[in-house]
Design a protein around this motif. Structure first.
Motif, PDB file in Angstrom:
ATOM      1  N   THR A 237       0.826  -1.210   0.000  1.00 50.93           N
ATOM      2  CA  THR A 237       0.000   0.000   0.000  1.00 50.93           C
ATOM      3  C   THR A 237       0.860   1.260   0.000  1.00 50.93           C
ATOM      4  O   THR A 237       1.876   1.314   0.679  1.00 50.93           O
ATOM      5  CB  THR A 237      -0.901  -0.008   1.259  1.00 50.93           C
ATOM      6  OG1 THR A 237      -1.730  -1.165   1.201  1.00 50.93           O
ATOM      7  CG2 THR A 237      -1.758   1.244   1.343  1.00 50.93           C
ATOM      8  N   LYS A 238       0.414   2.243  -0.786  1.00 51.14           N
ATOM      9  CA  LYS A 238       1.107   3.532  -0.805  1.00 51.14           C
ATOM     10  C   LYS A 238       0.129   4.632  -0.441  1.00 51.14           C
ATOM     11  O   LYS A 238      -1.037   4.575  -0.809  1.00 51.14           O
ATOM     12  CB  LYS A 238       1.676   3.803  -2.204  1.00 51.14           C
ATOM     13  CG  LYS A 238       2.833   2.912  -2.550  1.00 51.14           C
ATOM     14  CD  LYS A 238       3.572   3.382  -3.779  1.00 51.14           C
ATOM     15  CE  LYS A 238       4.885   2.614  -3.926  1.00 51.14           C
ATOM     16  NZ  LYS A 238       4.683   1.126  -3.843  1.00 51.14           N
TER      17      LYS A 238
ATOM     18  N   SER B   2       0.686   8.715  -0.478  1.00 45.75           N
ATOM     19  CA  SER B   2       1.683   9.777  -0.646  1.00 45.75           C
ATOM     20  C   SER B   2       1.353  11.055   0.091  1.00 45.75           C
ATOM     21  O   SER B   2       2.249  11.838   0.406  1.00 45.75           O
ATOM     22  CB  SER B   2       1.812  10.099  -2.126  1.00 45.75           C
ATOM     23  OG  SER B   2       0.562  10.580  -2.601  1.00 45.75           O
TER      24      SER B   2
ATOM     25  N   GLY C  33       3.334  11.093   2.927  1.00 47.32           N
ATOM     26  CA  GLY C  33       4.545  10.331   2.643  1.00 47.32           C
ATOM     27  C   GLY C  33       5.811  11.073   3.045  1.00 47.32           C
ATOM     28  O   GLY C  33       5.779  12.035   3.818  1.00 47.32           O
TER      29      GLY C  33
ATOM     30  N   GLY D 127      -4.693   3.533  -2.104  1.00 43.02           N
ATOM     31  CA  GLY D 127      -4.193   2.934  -0.866  1.00 43.02           C
ATOM     32  C   GLY D 127      -5.133   1.872  -0.323  1.00 43.02           C
ATOM     33  O   GLY D 127      -4.706   0.768   0.040  1.00 43.02           O
TER      34      GLY D 127
ATOM     35  N   GLN E 129      -5.286  -1.230  -2.657  1.00 45.30           N
ATOM     36  CA  GLN E 129      -4.065  -2.030  -2.482  1.00 45.30           C
ATOM     37  C   GLN E 129      -4.111  -2.803  -1.166  1.00 45.30           C
ATOM     38  O   GLN E 129      -3.793  -3.990  -1.127  1.00 45.30           O
ATOM     39  CB  GLN E 129      -2.829  -1.111  -2.486  1.00 45.30           C
ATOM     40  CG  GLN E 129      -2.466  -0.554  -3.859  1.00 45.30           C
ATOM     41  CD  GLN E 129      -1.668   0.746  -3.768  1.00 45.30           C
ATOM     42  OE1 GLN E 129      -1.515   1.347  -2.712  1.00 45.30           O
ATOM     43  NE2 GLN E 129      -1.171   1.202  -4.917  1.00 45.30           N
TER      44      GLN E 129
ATOM     45  N   GLY F  97       2.119  10.415  -6.739  1.00 47.28           N
ATOM     46  CA  GLY F  97       1.259   9.898  -5.672  1.00 47.28           C
ATOM     47  C   GLY F  97      -0.203   9.842  -6.068  1.00 47.28           C
ATOM     48  O   GLY F  97      -0.989   9.134  -5.432  1.00 47.28           O
TER      49      GLY F  97
ATOM     50  N   LYS G 269       1.308   4.323   8.074  1.00 51.97           N
ATOM     51  CA  LYS G 269       0.788   4.436   6.712  1.00 51.97           C
ATOM     52  C   LYS G 269      -0.692   4.054   6.673  1.00 51.97           C
ATOM     53  O   LYS G 269      -1.509   4.766   6.075  1.00 51.97           O
ATOM     54  CB  LYS G 269       1.605   3.521   5.790  1.00 51.97           C
ATOM     55  CG  LYS G 269       1.242   3.628   4.339  1.00 51.97           C
ATOM     56  CD  LYS G 269       2.138   2.726   3.489  1.00 51.97           C
ATOM     57  CE  LYS G 269       1.880   1.264   3.774  1.00 51.97           C
ATOM     58  NZ  LYS G 269       2.790   0.363   3.053  1.00 51.97           N
TER      59      LYS G 269
END
Lengths: 483, 483
Positions: A20-21, A23, A26, A181, A184, A442, B328
């Motif tokens: 998972t991202k 941003s 971030g 996010g 994911q 992002g 996160k």
């Protein structure tokens, strides 16, 4: 006693979580906080200008007085009968607080409520939707969920919709990374459809079909389509034709629409916000069209982000069994916070003509919206003056999303450092000038293009500082990395 | 235009969601709400006595005045300089509100904060833990996450820990269904370890080992162990020996401890609450022992459930990479609500000797705790007088969990209706008397035993009504279904 080696390590963490991202909070933002703290502690360096986050009140936006005053009386009900307050708060503030406390469980905002939120507030949200969209039918409070802002509501829906590792959710490119996010982290597929930047970030049926067909050919089962209107990060306000195209696409393909309408009160151009609920009814599809729409107290002229108040509205066609499953999942964390629920009450039912607070309310509201409008324009114009930068108009939301040309030399340096070229640009911008923005990587962007997202929430004099710092930096950056 | 059939149906919903159960807000509670609404609308029937839910303020528990007054000033900061309030609020209320606003972003509780919550408040939580447990080391604010109550914090941790469909989480039987529900929804294994009812719901190392070995033999990978102390629904306060056994078990087996300590201020017996953090340090395991503990503003004498405030504390041995992953995941929904964060601030740093509010604070606090103590005793005693019912002492938390003997005839009727025998008992109790409690089948119990969970939160005169209604019902029920 045996003591094992560390167990809570990356190797032992849910791989979907690792993949998972997100941003918006971030590394660039973490670094900005660090610089800010250092500068403040040591009294050196330029102040950090936080343009990374839609967080109006942190940057000086004043809350709406009526809303806050009512909320404080609900918190300390003994204030309602306090004579000493009579001059300070307007008359309708007292009445409203009494009214709200009459339907809060136990008359105390410290109680848990029904999982979906206080019934009367849901009723008021339902009435608000009917009135906003001039609907000829009643919206059921049973189809409203009050939530800790729109984000957890959207996460709950995605949790139900991502059925297995073949499930796909269509999201715009660029999008707000809550979507990427969450998808994911659930192990689903993020299926992007491109917005057309050259046409003001417009949306087209043919692109929806292309994206759908491509996913289908890979065996992905498309469960839902996300539309963010007004757009984050694009600032686009969708015209009615686009809404119709989306609705027709979803109906044809059997896809549930997730309509993120949290910026519905942030509109600065000539095109008004039009809700999906209204257009679905105009198309006479209300009985069959499955859609969930989201709204929030965090945006608009309220900017009450810290309150974590919002709601989701399940269209009448959503099955009872789906609502029951959502109810169950929301129940596990019991209910959303009551102050946030009260803020939703106030948002959907603000002072009316004739109310003691009406004039002040309108004045405060209009001042905020017109300042946002001026600042949006100023920022977008300033980007247009930079070499190799183009920026579409910000018709709504709180963001500008300029496209930047990153010189090839800088791309190479970024590659060497293992970061995206726009992340490199943004980090350099931060380190050199203290301006904190979020790289386009992002949010998603067409391959080979680079962007960043900036808010226009700082006070007007600080916006001037943002534009001049970016201007100087941009020139130096181009020179430094010119061929 | 083609309109598809319904898409958001059970067949199309994430099967892990479908498999999830959450009884605390299940069918009996839904029915209780219905009866209550009907009775109120029509002015008939006995009032519903809600004993299903740890929701003190809904049932008349007064909030702590100091906490609420500070919060209302933080909501409407113009009140801080309001002369008319000087008599009504104590002097330290004004000082405290000013202090808090000095570290809220932008001085506005409507701002988003750092994902983990406001730094100064996390620092204060850290200091509170050090002082509570007399720790010889400093707790880092970086290891504290402020959350919308303990529930979402626990859900975040489980999300990281359930790695795949072989992952197991050991939870007590009985347990609070937040755990079972969340583990089911993540597709993990709920691995129960039994508490020994006859020994006052005690916990034993041999049972932990039995449960672990059984799971291991099925190929389940145990990731974490949950302990709820004081116990929900059992009311057990664990003695130090039990804490040591748990810690030794986790250390030996390489299992992360999730210590649910939200009832740490609800203690009524002679045995004090002892935190896991303190015992880990006593055992000199701080450097290696991986544990996350949880606390909340919803319980204790605060009962500020609607505020959704709480925190989790990651022990010093938890790796930086695990904290980064948690950060996160929490970031996606941005931050917990700020009023809840402020309430945590007040909880961990209440008025002190010499403060203007101190006397009133102590008086209010002690009145609440001693009433809970009396009510717990009264309720447990009354259950002891019922035929076929036994009830362990409620040493802590807000619950009694009596064991009931359901006559064979009633078990058969329940089976015919496809419900658990205790669910049948509880539904009959509700329909006949209006007393709403939650069946043991929702919390887990030894096969062949039946229980229900009741709170003792109603005002003292209503508790009398609960005991007499249950007494009459129970006799009639036994007669009706006697052999």
């Amino acid at each position: 006693m045996t003591v094992s080696n560390r167990i809570f390590t990356r190797e032992n963490i849910n791989p979907n979580v690792l993949a998972t991202k997100f941003s918006v909070r971030g590394p660039i933002v973490v670094r900005a906080d660090e610089i800010d703290r250092n500068n403040k502690n040591n009294g050196v360096g330029p102040d950090v200008l936080f343009c990374n986050h839609g967080n109006p009140q942190e940057l000086g936006q004043k809350p709406i007085t009526f809303f806050r005053n009512v909320l404080s009386l609900c918190t300390s009900p003994e204030l309602i009968s306090c004579e000493g307050l009579r001059g300070l708060f307007k008359e309708d503030v007292f009445e409203r607080a009494k009214q709200i406390l009459s339907y809060v469980p136990g008359g105390q905002t410290g109680s848990y409520t029904h999982t979906q939120g206080i019934y009367t507030i849901r009723q008021k949200v339902a009435d608000f939707i009917v009135s906003r969209d001039k609907l000829p039918y009643k919206v059921a409070p049973e189809n409203i969920f009050l939530c800790d802002g729109a984000s957890p509501a959207i996460q709950h829906c995605l949790k139900l919709l991502v059925k297995n590792d073949r499930s796909g959710i269509m999201t715009p490119v660029p999008q707000y990374p809550l979507y990427s996010g969450t998808i994911q982290s659930l192990g689903g597929h993020l299926v992007g459809y491109n917005l057309d930047e050259d046409q003001g970030w417009s949306l087209s049926a043919s692109e929806l079909e292309r994206s759908y067909a491509e996913a289908e050919s890979k065996g992905i089962d498309i469960r839902a389509l996300v539309v963010i209107n007004p757009g984050n990060p694009t600032g686009r306000v969708l015209p009615k034709e686009s809404l119709i195209e989306v609705i027709e696409f979803c109906a044809k393909r059997g896809v549930i629409l997730l309509a993120d309408e949290v910026y519905q009160q942030n509109v600065y151009g000539t095109r008004p916000f039009i809700s999906f609920t209204g257009v679905v009814e105009e198309l006479k599809l209300t009985e069959s069209f499955e859609m969930i729409s989201f709204h929030s107290c965090s945006k608009g002229f309220l900017g009450e982000c810290g309150r974590r108040g919002g709601y989701m509205h399940l269209s009448p066609a959503i099955s009872r069994e789906a609502i029951d499953e959502l109810y169950k999942m929301c129940s596990i964390a019991l209910c959303s916070n009551v102050d946030g629920q009260v803020m939703v009450d106030l948002m959907v039912d603000p002072p009316k003509v004739g109310d003691a607070s009406y004039e002040q309310y309108v004045e405060e509201r209009d001042a905020i919206v017109s300042a946002l409008k001026r600042k949006a324009k100023k920022l977008v114009l300033s980007f247009g003056e930079l070499k190799g930068v183009t920026c579409q108009e910000s018709e709504g939301a709180m963001y500008a999303y300029p496209k930047i040309t990153v010189p090839q030399k800088a791309v190479l340096v970024a590659n060497e450092r293992g970061v995206a070229a726009d992340a490199f640009y943004c980090m350099e911008l931060l380190e050199t000038t203290g301006v904190c923005v979020v790289p386009g990587s992002g949010f998603g962007q067409k391959d080979g293009t680079f962007h960043f997202r900036t808010t226009f929430l700082l006070p007007e004099d600080r916006i001037d500082s943002v534009t001049s710092r970016i201007k100087n930096f941009h020139q130096d950056f181009l020179e430094k990395y010119s061929d």
